[in-house]
Design an enzyme around this catalytic site. Structure first.
Site, PDB file in Angstrom:
ATOM      1  N   CYS A 135      -7.281  -1.738   8.178  1.00  0.00           N
ATOM      2  CA  CYS A 135      -5.955  -1.736   7.560  1.00  0.00           C
ATOM      3  C   CYS A 135      -5.540  -0.310   7.240  1.00  0.00           C
ATOM      4  O   CYS A 135      -4.448   0.136   7.588  1.00  0.00           O
ATOM      5  CB  CYS A 135      -5.957  -2.611   6.303  1.00  0.00           C
ATOM      6  SG  CYS A 135      -6.215  -4.364   6.695  1.00  0.00           S
TER       7      CYS A 135
ATOM      8  N   GLU B 212       0.818  -1.209   0.000  1.00  0.00           N
ATOM      9  CA  GLU B 212       0.000   0.000   0.000  1.00  0.00           C
ATOM     10  C   GLU B 212       0.859   1.270   0.000  1.00  0.00           C
ATOM     11  O   GLU B 212       1.871   1.330   0.686  1.00  0.00           O
ATOM     12  CB  GLU B 212      -0.930   0.014   1.223  1.00  0.00           C
ATOM     13  CG  GLU B 212      -1.880  -1.169   1.290  1.00  0.00           C
ATOM     14  CD  GLU B 212      -2.893  -1.202   0.147  1.00  0.00           C
ATOM     15  OE1 GLU B 212      -3.102  -0.147  -0.492  1.00  0.00           O
ATOM     16  OE2 GLU B 212      -3.451  -2.288  -0.121  1.00  0.00           O
TER      17      GLU B 212
ATOM     18  N   HIS C  63      -0.831  -5.756   2.357  1.00  0.00           N
ATOM     19  CA  HIS C  63      -1.966  -6.668   2.384  1.00  0.00           C
ATOM     20  C   HIS C  63      -1.546  -8.030   1.848  1.00  0.00           C
ATOM     21  O   HIS C  63      -0.927  -8.109   0.785  1.00  0.00           O
ATOM     22  CB  HIS C  63      -3.101  -6.127   1.502  1.00  0.00           C
ATOM     23  CG  HIS C  63      -4.096  -5.304   2.228  1.00  0.00           C
ATOM     24  ND1 HIS C  63      -4.311  -3.974   1.955  1.00  0.00           N
ATOM     25  CD2 HIS C  63      -4.952  -5.627   3.232  1.00  0.00           C
ATOM     26  CE1 HIS C  63      -5.259  -3.516   2.755  1.00  0.00           C
ATOM     27  NE2 HIS C  63      -5.667  -4.497   3.537  1.00  0.00           N
TER      28      HIS C  63
END
Lengths: 212, 212, 212, 212
Positions: free
Chosen positions: C143, C80, C167
């Site tokens: 998250c 991310e 992730h």
């Protein structure tokens, strides 16, 4: 007058609306290329399709039998090529019948190929701007069952009908909240009309090549 | 008269047709809810969007800036909530510019949230039968760039414009042969009109609540 | 000794098993490249992540903070790049909290970019045969929240920690019956180890270039 | 000694590595449940599969014939139930043969059902934590061809072999850069072993019920 049998399906389970029924009824009595369409809605019932569809075919004796149904999650028109002699449904049909790997016709052939000009139909749909693809599995639910019953009846009764199945996507309204692809009803309807026209052209070409 | 800036994008790479351009031009000079739409097609060029879009915004001073673009592979209308200060493109834009993780505005904030009523727009689209979803990434190509430039210009110039971005799917003709989902142009166009109407309603409600 | 904070998440809702927790605990006290890993499992609770994660960061003062979580439906490791100041959850967290578009940190910046060497990590994972991709949205659930809280705490407390989020997919057992992609735990674990090593290399290179 | 014929496929086109070949060779001469496995790699050639596979079957006369192949884009093990008498390939096989809707066996039946205990195999795989699903189309390329040729040879030669086909996903290394799902080789290998064991159990149960 030459005839086209066009069948769609009624609602089942959580799918309260079935675009295939609307399309089949919408074409009822419409004349396409000199052929009269007989539009019929079949119930999502193994038992009734197995008992009623042969009677309809024998009574109408259509030149073309085009069966259509809904394919949730499909983004394109799927022209089916194969129907298999198998029923399986975890959730069951509208009668609550949940067959596990049972034959549609005990002792019948494992499978039939569609006798419609499937590849030509897909090519033509694409030329007309409609996303379409050949498919080699119509599943194990009612769509496959109707296709198998149609092709088996035609073979067993020695009808001259050419037959096949087309899966259409959700309409947009049905796809709301499902992150699923869809196709506007007018486009699926146009796809069905093109499939009928291509099938008629195919029959006419076959006829004229016989006569030569 | 109150104004809506509606931008679409021109073609790029293998995508010779961009439905967002057709929609933007189709609404040009149309009046919706008393607001005049100014439809503009932006080139798929980082450099020119960065240089031209601020000028357009400052000149037109729209009440609403709605930027639209094409999202290949999407099956629904995507209402974007976030624009990030980053450019990345492996294939490059129409100028052949292939930035790798460069900022759009050096020293600018990491991101902006859309100031259109994004959740209301999605709810309304779904009520109207149009598959739609909130999205939290507009990518790193021109769509994100236009959205960032628009929101940054509005912030830097202290404009009162509310702004945001909507991704629309392929039209069916574009999806042929790609096994990709699509949406009819008229439906994407309707989605854009609904987004404009909801934004106008939102502005009016905000105005009337200020005056109370 | 230099330290790496590695956080995973506990179970929530229908996901009774969370591979990110197992990986975080499995690396606890392990030394990688001269850095000691502190493995911590965070609860899937907005409130507790917001209150506890800053305390953990300030107490441990890690050189590297790598937060990991489960991405159902992903077929690859997602590194991310962006955390946004927004909470949204329809189903709610383990406390039953269902925020609708609320900020994680009222008045905080719209977003933070990850400060880990995200592109290098992805390149390295791919070289090592692990499917991986850069991602520009960590969603709006825990998250994203952990990533935002981590980066915000580091900025607000002027820590020197570099931070980011990865992730990982389901493990195969979790994907059974879901028609979902998966990745073996040992491969996700290896991905996490590679991400830590690349981050350490990045810190060392940065250090040595400073000293030149 | 009872025998299992296990065939995989060699590389073709852009797929330079085929995990099915590695698995087939890896099990060669291994004894499972008292059955000796004969592992064979078939070329991705319609012509050679059609000519060679019948000879192999007649020569080995295996009790079980399990054919495996690669299914790019699949996220789970696919246990095939149907092989159809049709060849179609746009890109062609390793010989450059590009059949368009030709029969594998002119005059042969439209299709065969797998005679392995397919549903049991899928149930067992899922119990063992391996994502698996029944599939009703093995495509129109070499996988379907090998399955059809195997079942047709067994029927024509009145062999007692039970036969079927299993598709396995990419291994992770193959999926890098393709945004495609994958499965570790050891898991696909375990799936193949479980399929063989279930087939052996099925044969033994059938045998013991005959003897009662």
């Amino acid at each position: 007058m030459s005839k086209v049998l066009l069948t769609g399906f009624g609602p089942w389970g959580s799918e309260k609306y079935n675009p295939s029924a609307e399309i089949a009824l919408g074409f009822n009595n419409v004349v396409i290329g000199g052929y009269r369409v007989v539009g019929v809605v079949l119930p999502v019932s193994y038992r009734r399709v197995i008992s009623d569809l042969p009677e309809i075919l024998v009574k109408i004796k259509p030149d073309i039998a085009l069966h259509i149904g809904l394919a949730p999650k499909s983004c394109e028109v799927r022209v089916e090529r194969v129907a298999i002699n198998l029923m399986y449904s975890e959730k069951g049909d509208v009668d609550g019948f949940k067959p596990v790997d049972e034959p549609i016709v005990p002792g019948g052939p494992v499978a039939y190929f569609a006798t419609l000009p499937t590849r030509r139909i897909v090519e033509r749909l694409k030329e007309e701007g409609i996303p379409a693809v050949l498919s080699y599995s119509a599943g194990t639910f009612l769509c496959n069952c109707a296709m198998y019953v149609s092709l088996h009846t035609i073979a067993a009764q020695r009808l001259e009908t050419i037959s096949g199945f087309i899966h259409i996507p959700y309409i947009p309204q049905q796809a709301v909240g499902k992150s699923a692809p869809s196709m506007c009803l007018h486009l699926s309807r146009k796809a069905v009309e093109i499939a009928i026209k291509e099938s008629i052209d195919y029959l006419k070409q076959r006829e004229s090549s016989k006569n030569r």
